[in-house]
Scaffold this motif. Structure first.
Motif, PDB file in Angstrom:
ATOM      1  N   GLU A 161       7.564  -2.171   8.876  1.00 35.36           N
ATOM      2  CA  GLU A 161       6.480  -1.648   9.719  1.00 35.36           C
ATOM      3  C   GLU A 161       5.948  -2.921  10.508  1.00 35.36           C
ATOM      4  O   GLU A 161       5.496  -4.034  10.114  1.00 35.36           O
ATOM      5  N   ASN A 162       5.902  -2.721  11.895  1.00 41.75           N
ATOM      6  CA  ASN A 162       4.926  -3.863  12.656  1.00 41.75           C
ATOM      7  C   ASN A 162       3.538  -3.727  12.765  1.00 41.75           C
ATOM      8  O   ASN A 162       3.174  -2.509  12.656  1.00 41.75           O
ATOM      9  N   GLN A 164      -0.037  -3.198  14.393  1.00 39.62           N
ATOM     10  CA  GLN A 164      -0.553  -2.303  15.522  1.00 39.62           C
ATOM     11  C   GLN A 164      -1.633  -2.988  16.370  1.00 39.62           C
ATOM     12  O   GLN A 164      -2.502  -3.686  15.772  1.00 39.62           O
ATOM     13  N   LEU A 167      -5.314  -5.944  17.470  1.00 38.66           N
ATOM     14  CA  LEU A 167      -4.965  -6.700  16.051  1.00 38.66           C
ATOM     15  C   LEU A 167      -5.823  -7.960  16.181  1.00 38.66           C
ATOM     16  O   LEU A 167      -6.329  -8.497  17.319  1.00 38.66           O
ATOM     17  N   ARG A 184      -2.377  -6.113  23.274  1.00 37.85           N
ATOM     18  CA  ARG A 184      -0.973  -5.970  23.504  1.00 37.85           C
ATOM     19  C   ARG A 184      -0.341  -7.165  23.281  1.00 37.85           C
ATOM     20  O   ARG A 184      -0.911  -8.075  23.053  1.00 37.85           O
ATOM     21  N   LYS A 299      -6.594  -2.459  14.494  1.00 36.02           N
ATOM     22  CA  LYS A 299      -5.943  -1.576  13.699  1.00 36.02           C
ATOM     23  C   LYS A 299      -4.926  -2.547  12.754  1.00 36.02           C
ATOM     24  O   LYS A 299      -4.759  -2.011  11.553  1.00 36.02           O
ATOM     25  N   SER A 300      -4.655  -3.656  13.011  1.00 38.55           N
ATOM     26  CA  SER A 300      -4.053  -4.680  11.869  1.00 38.55           C
ATOM     27  C   SER A 300      -4.902  -5.928  12.007  1.00 38.55           C
ATOM     28  O   SER A 300      -5.376  -6.194  12.965  1.00 38.55           O
TER      29      SER A 300
END
Ligand code: KG4
Ligand code: ZN
Length: 339
Positions: A161-162, A164, A167, A184, A299-300
């Motif tokens: 999983e990378n 998201q 971040l 991004r 999100k991360s």
């Protein structure tokens, strides 16, 4: 779609490294690191001229090893034939050290007619969270490859999983400390930085004050681990610099001065003081990262850089992010924290 193969070269400080990776998702096909720790140990820190010389000596064998290790598992391929792109750490770092890697990369790119991509050192630390590495395959050792100066040779699998976006990345190393917002890929907004010493620099300086040697981070961590629970009260609480400031900047030089003052009294317990210093640094880094994650609804959350190897920081940050946010926390495996 054809998988792009990258030959990546790094020589920004005290490790000469080369890797071959394919992506996306990124897979490490081989990774070779020649460490200079033994060389600098007697000086208690990185000796820049010695570092440049060691890079000059090791850069070609390390690159050769990285491309040929991969060829062992992929016999049909000629060493450099399928490399599409060459990437190299272009800075920040020690200029004499950087030049060795950059010149090697430029020469290869010119000779092989491949594009050259300069990579920012700090970006490299952030993107360590997008790859993973396996332990050294024993078959490489069996091949009887000649040992370089403490060489580590590895390969790896893509992450399941990378991270998201948006971040928050906290990068903590010997030369810099920064909290970065990424909305991004390759888009960085620096939320805060250190106003004086970097976190790793503080570890290195405090280790010197405590006569613990170089590199300071692992030495402080080892000293702190000798602390028994009944010794915990043996040290004065250190300050947590700027922990409540309403920005995302850091300051660590006051912490070093506070340790110096205690050291001068000659009345201190070394493991306790090392432990309290480590706690103070982790507290500040964790609190500010948590605040940034909450403010920007990350999100991360990503950790990176040499200090990310610190167990106390890894655990504290993971615990706080999981407890107080919905963000997923990413921390590189130990071998991918340092340069
Ligand atoms: O990223 P890196 O290898 O080089 C720079 O970009 O500076 O980070 C090196 C820094 C050094 O200051 C070192 O003391 C610190 O990372 N470090 C650690 C640990 N391992 C390395 N700091 C705290 N705990 C560790 N376990
Ligand atoms: Zn670094």
């Amino acid at each position: 779609m054809k998988q792009v193969k990258i030959l990546a070269i790094e020589s920004s400080c005290d490790e000469t490294a080369a890797a071959v990776a394919s992506g996306l998702p990124v897979k490490i096909l081989s990774s070779v690191v020649a460490s200079q720790i033994k060389l600098h140990q007697k000086f208690g820190g990185v000796y820049p001229e010695m570092a440049s010389r060691a890079h000059a000596e090791k850069i070609i064998p390390v690159i050769n090893r990285a491309v040929s290790n991969r060829a062992i598992s992929n016999r049909a391929k000629k060493y450099f034939d399928d490399i599409d792109v060459i990437a190299v750490t272009a800075g920040p770092g020690l200029i004499g050290s950087l030049l060795v890697g950059v010149n090697a990369a430029k020469t290869l790119a010119y000779a092989l007619k491949k594009p050259l991509i300069p990579v920012n050192h700090i970006e490299g630390h952030i993107y360590a969270n997008f790859v993973s590495e396996n332990p050294p395959p024993s078959r490489l050792l069996k091949k009887g490859l000649r040992p370089l100066l403490s060489v580590r040779a590895t390969a790896g699998q893509p992450l399941a999983e990378n991270p998201q976006f948006p971040l928050i990345a906290l990068t903590v190393a010997g030369g810099h400390t920064a909290l970065i917002l990424m909305r991004r890929h390759l888009d960085y907004q620096i939320l805060g930085e250190t106003l004086d010493d970097a976190a790793g620099e503080a570890f290195d300086k405090v280790a010197r004050l405590l006569n613990l040697g170089y590199p300071g981070g692992p030495a402080i961590e080892a000293a702190a681990s000798k602390l028994s629970t009944n010794n915990r009260q043996l040290t004065t609480k250190l300050l947590r610099p700027m922990i409540d400031s309403d920005d995302f900047n850091f300051s660590f030089s006051g912490l070093k001065t506070a340790v110096l003052k205690i050291v001068k009294t000659k009345k201190f317990n070394k493991p306790a003081l090392a432990g309290e210093f480590q706690e103070a640094v982790s507290d500040v880094l964790t609190t500010k990262t948590l605040k940034a994650a909450q403010k920007y609804q990350a999100k991360s959350v990503l950790l990176g850089g040499g200090v990310a190897a610190n167990q106390n920081l890894r655990e504290k940050l993971e615990h706080q992010i999981k407890k107080y946010t919905d963000a997923q926390i990413f921390i590189p495996q130990l071998s991918l924290c340092t340069d």
